[in-house]
Scaffold this active site. Structure first.
Site, PDB file in Angstrom:
ATOM      1  N   TYR A   1       1.107  -1.505   0.059  1.00 48.68           N
ATOM      2  CA  TYR A   1      -0.079   0.319  -0.127  1.00 48.68           C
ATOM      3  C   TYR A   1       1.260   1.366   0.141  1.00 48.68           C
ATOM      4  O   TYR A   1       0.813   2.171  -0.591  1.00 48.68           O
ATOM      5  CB  TYR A   1      -0.986   0.464   1.173  1.00 48.68           C
ATOM      6  CG  TYR A   1      -2.049   0.873   1.120  1.00 48.68           C
ATOM      7  CD1 TYR A   1      -3.285   0.854   0.752  1.00 48.68           C
ATOM      8  CD2 TYR A   1      -1.739   1.869   2.023  1.00 48.68           C
ATOM      9  CE1 TYR A   1      -3.898   2.051   0.876  1.00 48.68           C
ATOM     10  CE2 TYR A   1      -2.753   3.155   2.132  1.00 48.68           C
ATOM     11  CZ  TYR A   1      -3.891   2.841   0.979  1.00 48.68           C
ATOM     12  OH  TYR A   1      -5.226   3.989   1.415  1.00 48.68           O
TER      13      TYR A   1
ATOM     14  N   LYS B   1       1.079   4.184  -2.884  1.00 46.34           N
ATOM     15  CA  LYS B   1       0.451   5.337  -2.635  1.00 46.34           C
ATOM     16  C   LYS B   1       2.104   6.406  -2.962  1.00 46.34           C
ATOM     17  O   LYS B   1       2.070   8.082  -3.209  1.00 46.34           O
ATOM     18  CB  LYS B   1      -0.108   5.409  -1.207  1.00 46.34           C
ATOM     19  CG  LYS B   1      -0.567   5.246  -0.847  1.00 46.34           C
ATOM     20  CD  LYS B   1      -2.036   5.399  -1.790  1.00 46.34           C
ATOM     21  CE  LYS B   1      -3.634   5.413  -1.784  1.00 46.34           C
ATOM     22  NZ  LYS B   1      -4.434   4.942  -3.401  1.00 46.34           N
TER      23      LYS B   1
HETATM   24  N1  LIG Z   1     -10.185   5.464   3.794  1.00 44.68           N
HETATM   25  C1  LIG Z   1      -8.506   5.943   4.159  1.00 44.68           C
HETATM   26  O1  LIG Z   1      -8.416   6.354   5.187  1.00 44.68           O
HETATM   27  C2  LIG Z   1      -7.631   6.490   2.988  1.00 44.68           C
HETATM   28  C3  LIG Z   1      -6.939   7.002   3.424  1.00 44.68           C
HETATM   29  C4  LIG Z   1      -5.948   7.899   2.508  1.00 44.68           C
HETATM   30  C5  LIG Z   1      -6.415   7.580   0.773  1.00 44.68           C
HETATM   31  N2  LIG Z   1      -7.382   6.685   0.375  1.00 44.68           N
HETATM   32  C6  LIG Z   1      -7.367   6.228  -0.341  1.00 44.68           C
HETATM   33  O2  LIG Z   1      -7.997   6.985  -0.982  1.00 44.68           O
HETATM   34  C7  LIG Z   1      -8.740   6.380  -2.452  1.00 44.68           C
HETATM   35  C8  LIG Z   1     -10.220   6.096  -2.161  1.00 44.68           C
HETATM   36  O3  LIG Z   1     -10.231   5.288  -0.448  1.00 44.68           O
HETATM   37  P1  LIG Z   1     -11.914   4.783   0.046  1.00 44.68           P
HETATM   38  O4  LIG Z   1     -11.414   4.590   1.279  1.00 44.68           O
HETATM   39  O5  LIG Z   1     -13.056   5.599  -0.276  1.00 44.68           O
HETATM   40  O6  LIG Z   1     -12.258   2.867  -0.010  1.00 44.68           O
HETATM   41  P2  LIG Z   1     -13.732   2.359  -0.566  1.00 44.68           P
HETATM   42  O7  LIG Z   1     -13.503   1.102  -0.835  1.00 44.68           O
HETATM   43  O8  LIG Z   1     -14.591   3.227  -0.127  1.00 44.68           O
HETATM   44  O9  LIG Z   1     -13.230   3.324  -1.991  1.00 44.68           O
HETATM   45  C9  LIG Z   1     -13.225   2.793  -3.247  1.00 44.68           C
HETATM   46  C10 LIG Z   1     -13.780   2.780  -4.756  1.00 44.68           C
HETATM   47  O10 LIG Z   1     -12.515   1.912  -5.572  1.00 44.68           O
HETATM   48  C11 LIG Z   1     -13.014   1.629  -6.910  1.00 44.68           C
HETATM   49  N3  LIG Z   1     -12.323   0.575  -7.031  1.00 44.68           N
HETATM   50  C12 LIG Z   1     -11.759  -0.517  -6.676  1.00 44.68           C
HETATM   51  N4  LIG Z   1     -11.128  -1.131  -7.504  1.00 44.68           N
HETATM   52  C13 LIG Z   1     -11.028  -0.420  -9.173  1.00 44.68           C
HETATM   53  C14 LIG Z   1     -10.679  -0.848 -10.026  1.00 44.68           C
HETATM   54  N5  LIG Z   1      -9.410  -1.917 -10.438  1.00 44.68           N
HETATM   55  N6  LIG Z   1     -11.455  -0.318 -11.289  1.00 44.68           N
HETATM   56  C15 LIG Z   1     -12.514   0.606 -10.954  1.00 44.68           C
HETATM   57  N7  LIG Z   1     -12.351   0.621  -9.770  1.00 44.68           N
HETATM   58  C16 LIG Z   1     -11.899   0.045  -8.633  1.00 44.68           C
HETATM   59  C17 LIG Z   1     -14.516   0.202  -5.632  1.00 44.68           C
HETATM   60  O11 LIG Z   1     -15.376  -0.158  -6.101  1.00 44.68           O
HETATM   61  C18 LIG Z   1     -15.149   1.544  -4.480  1.00 44.68           C
HETATM   62  O12 LIG Z   1     -16.242   1.787  -5.299  1.00 44.68           O
HETATM   63  C19 LIG Z   1      -8.264   4.495  -2.425  1.00 44.68           C
HETATM   64  O13 LIG Z   1      -7.290   5.133  -3.358  1.00 44.68           O
HETATM   65  C20 LIG Z   1      -7.407   4.671  -0.518  1.00 44.68           C
HETATM   66  O14 LIG Z   1      -6.198   4.051  -0.767  1.00 44.68           O
HETATM   67  C21 LIG Z   1      -7.960   6.184   1.543  1.00 44.68           C
END
Ligand SMILES: NC(=O)c1ccc[n+]([C@@H]2O[C@H](COP(=O)([O-])OP(=O)(O)OC[C@H]3O[C@@H](n4cnc5c(N)ncnc54)[C@H](O)[C@@H]3O)[C@@H](O)[C@H]2O)c1
Length: 257
Positions: free
Chosen positions: A153, A157
């Protein structure tokens, strides 16, 4: 931002859906692009019922043809692309010693290869249109603070921040700024899944957050919108933390309560 068009990959997720809704409130037409078609349609329906212009687009972000088709669909139905937010991602638990090559690739592909494919396809469209644009890649504090037991991860990132720098250099000449945002932990379906499996983890983490809560999806979305605004044209090629001070918390001790 009125009359503009944004593509949000991972637009059905916790952060992505909030970003979609915020863009729509500024008059931007929104393409909710996600692997999960049902959830993407739900987000699009809720935006539509609030009066927004939107489409749901099925996409597998790791697949070249699928991403190219998705961008073509957006252009044919919404007319253009002005902003791209790459938010699709996964967070699998796999310490490096136990990680299979497939797990490594799975993680890097969704975040990094997906970013490459979306940026290339949407970038070509923006360059052809000739009036600039903005790209935001969803990185994480994990770019600088690797997450124990999630061995692919942080590397994925961190690479996204570097990729924003790369594109920032290559695309400045076209009036396209490219940045990454690095949120701390937000409560979304992704983190809810982790905390369901490891309920004690949330309390442990909260103790280390100088601001005693997670970042709100709305706060992340506002930063993304700002980076796409005219006022942010000179911000280019960087990764911006939105973490309440977490990355500075090495010596941090929570005050006695
Ligand atoms: N939630 C957190 O704490 C956090 C913190 C920092 C960064 N992020 C990043 O933010 C982004 C969104 O995270 P989130 O928390 O909203 O997660 P989430 O799981 O709610 O949303 C992720 C979305 O990406 C879609 N997805 C996954 N793989 C895919 C693919 N191969 N093709 C198309 N769509 C795909 C999923 O269907 C889902 O709707 C991610 O990249 C995550 O790493 C999240």
């Amino acid at each position: 931002m009125e009359q503009k068009v944004v593509i949000v990959s991972g637009g059905a997720g916790g952060l992505g859906s909030e970003i979609c809704r915020r863009f729509s409130t500024r008059g931007v037409a929104v393409a909710v692009a996600d692997l999960n078609s049902e959830a993407a349609s739900q987000v699009a329906r809720s935006i539509e019922s609030d009066g927004g212009r939107t489409i749901a687009v099925h996409v597998e972000a790791t697949d070249e043809d699928s991403v190219a088709n998705a961008v073509r669909t957006v252009v044919s139905r919404l007319g253009r692309v002005d902003y791209l937010v790459h938010c699709a991602g996964t967070n699998i638990k796999a310490p490096v010693l136990d990680m299979s090559l497939d797990q490594w690739k799975f993680s890097l592909d969704a975040h990094l290869t997906g970013a490459f494919l979306f940026c290339r396809e949407a970038g070509r469209q923006m360059v052809e249109q000739g009036d600039g644009g903005s790209v935001v890649l969803m990185s994480s504090v994990a770019a600088a603070a690797p997450v124990p037991e999630r061995g692919a991860y942080g590397p994925a990132k961190a690479a996204l921040v570097n990729f924003a720098g790369q594109l920032g250099l290559e695309w400045a000449q076209y009036g396209i700024n490219v940045n990454a945002v690095c949120p701390g932990v937000a409560i979304t379906p992704m983190t809810e899944m982790v905390y369901k499996r490891e309920p004690e983890l949330r309390e442990q983490r909260l103790k280390r957050f100088p601001i005693k809560r997670e970042v709100l999806p709305e706060e992340v979305a506002e930063l993304v919108l700002y980076l796409c605004s005219d006022e942010a044209r000179y911000i280019n090629g960087v990764g911006i933390p939105i973490d309440g001070g977490f990355l500075n918390s090495g010596f941090y001790q929570a005050p006695e309560s």
